[in-house]
Design a protein around this motif. Structure first.
Motif, mmCIF file in Angstrom:
data_model
loop_
_atom_site.group_PDB
_atom_site.id
_atom_site.type_symbol
_atom_site.label_atom_id
_atom_site.label_comp_id
_atom_site.label_asym_id
_atom_site.label_seq_id
_atom_site.Cartn_x
_atom_site.Cartn_y
_atom_site.Cartn_z
ATOM 1 N N THR A 291 66.203 62.031 23.441
ATOM 2 C CA THR A 291 65.976 62.146 24.781
ATOM 3 C C THR A 291 66.638 61.190 25.782
ATOM 4 O O THR A 291 66.784 61.584 27.016
ATOM 5 C CB THR A 291 64.436 62.012 24.974
ATOM 6 N N VAL A 292 67.059 60.311 25.265
ATOM 7 C CA VAL A 292 68.011 59.087 25.668
ATOM 8 C C VAL A 292 69.381 59.721 26.276
ATOM 9 O O VAL A 292 69.724 59.554 27.306
ATOM 10 C CB VAL A 292 68.041 57.751 25.004
ATOM 11 N N TRP A 293 69.976 60.519 25.179
ATOM 12 C CA TRP A 293 71.140 61.209 25.286
ATOM 13 C C TRP A 293 70.994 62.453 26.316
ATOM 14 O O TRP A 293 72.052 62.710 27.332
ATOM 15 C CB TRP A 293 71.730 61.657 24.227
ATOM 16 N N ASN A 294 69.886 63.322 26.117
ATOM 17 C CA ASN A 294 69.942 64.378 26.766
ATOM 18 C C ASN A 294 69.257 64.322 28.148
ATOM 19 O O ASN A 294 69.303 65.168 29.094
ATOM 20 C CB ASN A 294 69.081 65.574 25.956
ATOM 21 N N GLY A 295 68.333 63.254 28.485
ATOM 22 C CA GLY A 295 67.632 63.504 29.535
ATOM 23 C C GLY A 295 66.038 63.978 29.109
ATOM 24 O O GLY A 295 66.126 65.247 28.473
ATOM 25 N N VAL A 296 65.103 63.455 29.564
ATOM 26 C CA VAL A 296 63.722 63.779 29.100
ATOM 27 C C VAL A 296 63.562 65.256 29.632
ATOM 28 O O VAL A 296 62.780 66.199 28.935
ATOM 29 C CB VAL A 296 62.751 62.991 29.316
ATOM 30 N N TRP A 297 63.895 65.481 30.673
ATOM 31 C CA TRP A 297 63.758 66.809 31.448
ATOM 32 C C TRP A 297 64.472 67.929 30.701
ATOM 33 O O TRP A 297 63.836 69.086 30.240
ATOM 34 C CB TRP A 297 64.006 67.025 32.847
ATOM 35 N N GLN A 298 65.610 67.533 30.517
ATOM 36 C CA GLN A 298 66.337 68.705 29.627
ATOM 37 C C GLN A 298 65.914 68.727 28.249
ATOM 38 O O GLN A 298 66.090 69.866 27.405
ATOM 39 C CB GLN A 298 67.825 68.364 29.499
ATOM 40 N N SER A 299 65.321 67.773 27.330
ATOM 41 C CA SER A 299 64.840 67.716 26.219
ATOM 42 C C SER A 299 63.500 68.579 25.932
ATOM 43 O O SER A 299 63.220 69.185 25.179
ATOM 44 C CB SER A 299 64.564 66.131 25.891
ATOM 45 N N MET A 300 62.887 68.516 27.222
ATOM 46 C CA MET A 300 61.417 69.576 27.202
ATOM 47 C C MET A 300 62.120 71.131 27.105
ATOM 48 O O MET A 300 61.202 71.982 26.465
ATOM 49 C CB MET A 300 60.838 69.440 28.572
ATOM 50 N N LYS A 301 63.394 71.322 27.580
ATOM 51 C CA LYS A 301 63.889 72.645 27.359
ATOM 52 C C LYS A 301 64.254 73.023 25.774
ATOM 53 O O LYS A 301 64.030 74.025 25.300
ATOM 54 C CB LYS A 301 64.961 73.011 28.332
ATOM 55 N N ILE A 302 64.769 72.026 25.360
ATOM 56 C CA ILE A 302 65.092 72.027 24.041
ATOM 57 C C ILE A 302 64.006 72.167 22.870
ATOM 58 O O ILE A 302 64.032 73.086 22.138
ATOM 59 C CB ILE A 302 65.865 70.695 23.732
ATOM 60 N N ALA A 303 62.829 71.636 23.262
ATOM 61 C CA ALA A 303 61.588 71.741 22.604
ATOM 62 C C ALA A 303 61.147 73.286 22.787
ATOM 63 O O ALA A 303 60.378 73.442 21.775
ATOM 64 C CB ALA A 303 60.519 70.722 23.098
ATOM 65 N N ALA A 304 61.095 73.536 23.983
ATOM 66 C CA ALA A 304 60.774 75.106 24.182
ATOM 67 C C ALA A 304 61.524 75.940 23.488
ATOM 68 O O ALA A 304 60.980 76.738 22.836
ATOM 69 C CB ALA A 304 60.847 75.355 25.517
ATOM 70 N N ALA A 305 62.898 75.793 23.226
ATOM 71 C CA ALA A 305 63.579 76.689 22.569
ATOM 72 C C ALA A 305 63.216 76.568 21.122
ATOM 73 O O ALA A 305 63.494 77.671 20.155
ATOM 74 C CB ALA A 305 65.271 76.187 22.714
ATOM 75 N N ALA A 306 63.046 75.251 20.660
ATOM 76 C CA ALA A 306 62.664 74.967 19.290
ATOM 77 C C ALA A 306 61.224 75.863 18.808
ATOM 78 O O ALA A 306 61.130 76.558 17.916
ATOM 79 C CB ALA A 306 62.419 73.543 18.796
ATOM 80 N N GLU A 307 60.392 75.559 19.866
ATOM 81 C CA GLU A 307 59.069 76.453 19.642
ATOM 82 C C GLU A 307 59.119 77.849 19.480
ATOM 83 O O GLU A 307 58.497 78.516 18.962
ATOM 84 C CB GLU A 307 57.993 76.140 20.975
ATOM 85 N N ALA A 308 60.233 78.246 20.259
ATOM 86 C CA ALA A 308 60.454 79.759 20.262
ATOM 87 C C ALA A 308 61.016 80.252 18.901
ATOM 88 O O ALA A 308 60.931 81.360 18.555
ATOM 89 C CB ALA A 308 61.513 80.260 21.292
ATOM 90 N N HIS A 309 61.433 79.401 18.206
ATOM 91 C CA HIS A 309 61.872 79.602 16.618
ATOM 92 C C HIS A 309 60.981 78.968 15.830
ATOM 93 O O HIS A 309 61.427 78.900 14.576
ATOM 94 C CB HIS A 309 63.493 78.844 16.431
ATOM 95 N N ASP A 310 59.890 78.642 16.149
ATOM 96 C CA ASP A 310 58.677 77.930 15.235
ATOM 97 C C ASP A 310 59.305 76.781 14.638
ATOM 98 O O ASP A 310 58.905 76.532 13.418
ATOM 99 C CB ASP A 310 58.385 79.265 14.377
ATOM 100 N N VAL A 311 59.813 75.794 15.425
ATOM 101 C CA VAL A 311 60.329 74.576 14.837
ATOM 102 C C VAL A 311 59.845 73.749 15.674
ATOM 103 O O VAL A 311 59.718 73.448 16.763
ATOM 104 C CB VAL A 311 61.845 74.367 14.952
ATOM 105 N N ASN A 312 59.095 72.457 14.817
ATOM 106 C CA ASN A 312 58.603 71.328 15.512
ATOM 107 C C ASN A 312 59.714 70.413 15.921
ATOM 108 O O ASN A 312 60.906 70.274 15.163
ATOM 109 C CB ASN A 312 57.687 70.495 14.863
ATOM 110 N N VAL A 313 59.559 69.391 16.760
ATOM 111 C CA VAL A 313 60.616 68.120 17.186
ATOM 112 C C VAL A 313 60.120 66.886 16.881
ATOM 113 O O VAL A 313 58.830 66.774 16.866
ATOM 114 C CB VAL A 313 60.763 68.643 18.749
ATOM 115 N N ALA A 314 61.029 66.140 16.939
ATOM 116 C CA ALA A 314 60.784 64.661 16.758
ATOM 117 C C ALA A 314 61.794 63.830 17.703
ATOM 118 O O ALA A 314 62.890 64.047 17.615
ATOM 119 C CB ALA A 314 60.897 64.074 15.374
#
Length: 399
Positions: A291-314
């Motif tokens: 999230t430091v590299w991507n920005g926290v707001w953009q990281s929430m989008k990445i997490a949403a894409a992960a959830e759509a593929h049934d993947v958790n994030v860390a």
């Protein structure tokens, strides 16, 4: 509320430097973020300085518009230090916006999902082997490895992560050819490395006991052939995950399909487009998001894409205390969280650099209720510890 000035600051952080972005506004509110130049990213501050002219004068609340504009301006060279500079600007905008609204940053992200964050003790006992001058007690052998794991258990941590080490030929030393330490561009995995990885993990298990989960980070230190050799050799260990970095999602998917250990990866990727091939190839069990590299707001989008593929994030988090607080807000708001990385070994003067330190409760991190990220760098303390000329990876001499 408009941005009036953006500046960067840095301070000595032992074996590396810490880097900060300060965003001033016409209402006197200051937004802060932390970024990094010490681990493969020299020049982020120079990019921030270049982009600042396009951000000054803009509405702090319009951070998505600002992100879109500076992304378009840098489109021919996305990611890398440019992506990290944009992420640092976004994170400072979020801090300023939340402070203006008098709410914690997690409220901007959709609100609390959890108020305590599960964590693992990262770089255990890596920092005590690699940097004993700053993180003690020093670890030089397998007995020291065992003692550090026992300390993690006694302090209430339920998981720890380690790296690759050689415990022969004198004191323990790190094996990081992916980062030119030593310079071995073939990235080949030898019987000696396998033998030492097993000995290291066995010492951790003996010290930690049966209930503390163990993670190991292989980074960029092997190619698929070597990764499979290592994974076969670790079949009898019950690991929380094996962390792997590779630019080839299909190769990682192949490795994952032949591993009985869960695979975590993606910490060096940018944006949903960067992560998507790894999700489509089913290459990871856990997607690590910086999230430091991507920005926290953009990281929430990445997490949403992960959830759509049934993947958790860390969250990827091995920086200073401000970064830890930034990641806490992400981890507090994202539904599909697996666990959060945190470095428990801290600099002796870390507490002097920030208004508030991360707070633990039984081996978990407490989500702060203060506005913004919940902590700020202390400028006087930063300036009292001027940065080194170099640091991080660049300090190591060619082997």
């Amino acid at each position: 509320m408009r941005v009036t000035r953006i500046e960067t600051l840095a301070c000595d952080a032992g074996w590396r430097n810490y880097f900060f972005l300060k965003l001033c506004t016409d209402e006197g509110i200051v937004g802060w973020s932390e970024y990094d130049e010490s681990f493969g990213s020299p020049g982020v501050g120079a990019v921030i300085d270049k982009l600042a002219a396009r951000v000054v004068g803009q509405d702090v609340f319009a951070h998505e518009r600002i992100f879109a504009e500076v992304s378009a301006l840098t489109r021919p060279a996305p990611g890398g230090v440019i992506g990290q500079a944009i992420g640092a600007i976004e994170n400072a905008l979020l801090d300023a916006k939340a402070k203006a609204l008098n709410v914690p940053c997690y409220e901007l992200l959709g609100g609390l999902v959890r108020d305590r964050i599960p964590v693992y003790w990262s770089h255990c006992p890596t920092w005590r082997i690699n940097h004993p001058k700053f993180y003690g007690p020093a670890v030089t052998d397998l007995e020291g490895v065992k003692r550090t794991a026992a300390e993690a258990r006694e302090r209430g941590f339920t998981a720890l992560k380690t790296n690759l080490f050689i415990h022969e030929d004198g004191d323990a030393y790190a094996w990081r050819p992916g980062f030119a330490v030593p310079f071995e561009p073939g990235l080949n995995v030898s019987p000696k490395l396998i033998r030492n990885v097993r000995r290291h993990l066995q010492a951790l298990r003996e010290g930690a006991g049966d209930d503390v989960q163990i993670l190991i980070d292989l980074n960029f230190n092997a190619r698929p052939e070597g990764l499979l050799a290592l994974l076969r050799a670790l079949d009898d260990f019950e690991l929380f995950w094996v962390e792997i970095d590779t630019a080839n999602p299909k190769a990682l998917a192949y490795v994952r399909s032949h591993s009985r250990q869960p695979i975590a990866s993606c910490e060096t990727l940018f944006g949903v487009r960067g992560f998507l091939p790894y999700f489509q190839e089913q290459a990871v069990d856990v997607a690590i998001v910086d999230t430091v590299w991507n920005g926290v707001w953009q990281s929430m989008k990445i997490a949403a894409a992960a959830e759509a593929h049934d993947v958790n994030v860390a969250p990827h988090n091995f920086y200073g205390d401000l970064c830890t607080l930034m990641n806490i807000h992400f981890a507090a708001a994202v539904p599909n969280l697996r666990v959060m990385e945190v470095d428990v070994d801290r600099l002796p003067w870390e507490k002097d650099l920030f208004t508030h330190a991360p707070e633990y409760d039984g081996g978990r991190l407490v989500v702060p209720q203060r506005p913004g990220w919940g902590t700020e760098p202390l400028e006087e303390a930063l300036r009292a510890r001027p940065p080194k000329v170099t640091g991080g990876l660049l300090q190591y001499k060619r082997a």
